[in-house]
Design a protein around this motif. Sequence first.
Motif, PDB file in Angstrom:
ATOM      1  N   LEU A  58      -1.230  -2.978 -10.969  1.00  5.51           N
ATOM      2  CA  LEU A  58      -0.070  -3.023 -10.015  1.00  5.51           C
ATOM      3  C   LEU A  58       0.075  -1.602  -9.413  1.00  5.51           C
ATOM      4  O   LEU A  58       0.276  -1.374  -8.176  1.00  5.51           O
ATOM      5  N   CYS A  59       0.451  -0.662 -10.317  1.00  7.14           N
ATOM      6  CA  CYS A  59       0.754   0.439  -9.886  1.00  7.14           C
ATOM      7  C   CYS A  59      -0.483   1.315  -8.765  1.00  7.14           C
ATOM      8  O   CYS A  59      -0.225   1.848  -8.023  1.00  7.14           O
ATOM      9  N   LEU A  60      -1.714   1.057  -9.506  1.00  5.52           N
ATOM     10  CA  LEU A  60      -2.690   1.659  -8.554  1.00  5.52           C
ATOM     11  C   LEU A  60      -2.734   1.273  -6.926  1.00  5.52           C
ATOM     12  O   LEU A  60      -2.833   1.893  -6.290  1.00  5.52           O
ATOM     13  N   PHE A  61      -2.472  -0.256  -7.017  1.00  7.24           N
ATOM     14  CA  PHE A  61      -2.657  -0.832  -5.461  1.00  7.24           C
ATOM     15  C   PHE A  61      -1.178  -0.252  -4.792  1.00  7.24           C
ATOM     16  O   PHE A  61      -1.610  -0.146  -3.708  1.00  7.24           O
ATOM     17  N   GLN A  62      -0.170  -0.121  -5.684  1.00  7.71           N
ATOM     18  CA  GLN A  62       0.885   0.261  -4.816  1.00  7.71           C
ATOM     19  C   GLN A  62       0.830   1.964  -4.479  1.00  7.71           C
ATOM     20  O   GLN A  62       1.092   2.149  -3.255  1.00  7.71           O
ATOM     21  N   VAL A  63       0.277   2.660  -5.276  1.00  8.76           N
ATOM     22  CA  VAL A  63       0.134   3.941  -4.939  1.00  8.76           C
ATOM     23  C   VAL A  63      -0.868   4.205  -3.718  1.00  8.76           C
ATOM     24  O   VAL A  63      -0.734   4.998  -2.989  1.00  8.76           O
TER      25      VAL A  63
END
Length: 199
Positions: A58-63
Amino acid sequence: MLTPLSNTIRGVASFTWPMIVISVVVLVSLRVTYLIKNKIRFVLYKELLMLCFVIYILCLFQVVTFQDTVSWSTNNFIPFREITRYSFGSRLFLKNVLGNMLLFLPFGFFTSYYLDVKKLYIPIFLTMIASCSIECVQMLIGRVFDIDDIILNIFGGLLGYSVYYMLLKIGNSVPKVFQAEWFLNLLSILLLVGCLTLV
């Protein structure tokens, strides 16, 4: 080296924390309900690993979809053009070259762990799919496509697989006490607390 890494983690956490909090609450409640309903035994380190993997994705794709468009950047379809622009050890080298590799190191580790892969081509192929999808989406949302990012992400996935493979080999030769569930639970708690102190 640790200070820029810590600053980067804090920077990411500053705009991803609402998504992380909501996701953790929803995921943990769903998972606990699933375990209770199906009478599955709770194993802390396995549950923490699974939660970390989902939060990482989730963090990867938000970043990587964060709208920080840079007007001077253009799409790069020529391999190694961007990588060779940066002086080794410079701030831009650490951010763009080392950062892209480290960004996908967990991806290579987690995919290898959950798929229990012994063949290198599987995590490399999965990393390539994820990285290509990111770069194509970035191009469509006003950011840039960079073939070098894909190359560096794949190398990061390879490093993640290497970490998994080394831990697998080491794990098979350590004393039984270090393979015990209680020890792995304690280790996972210590690692989680360590990661939270970086934030």
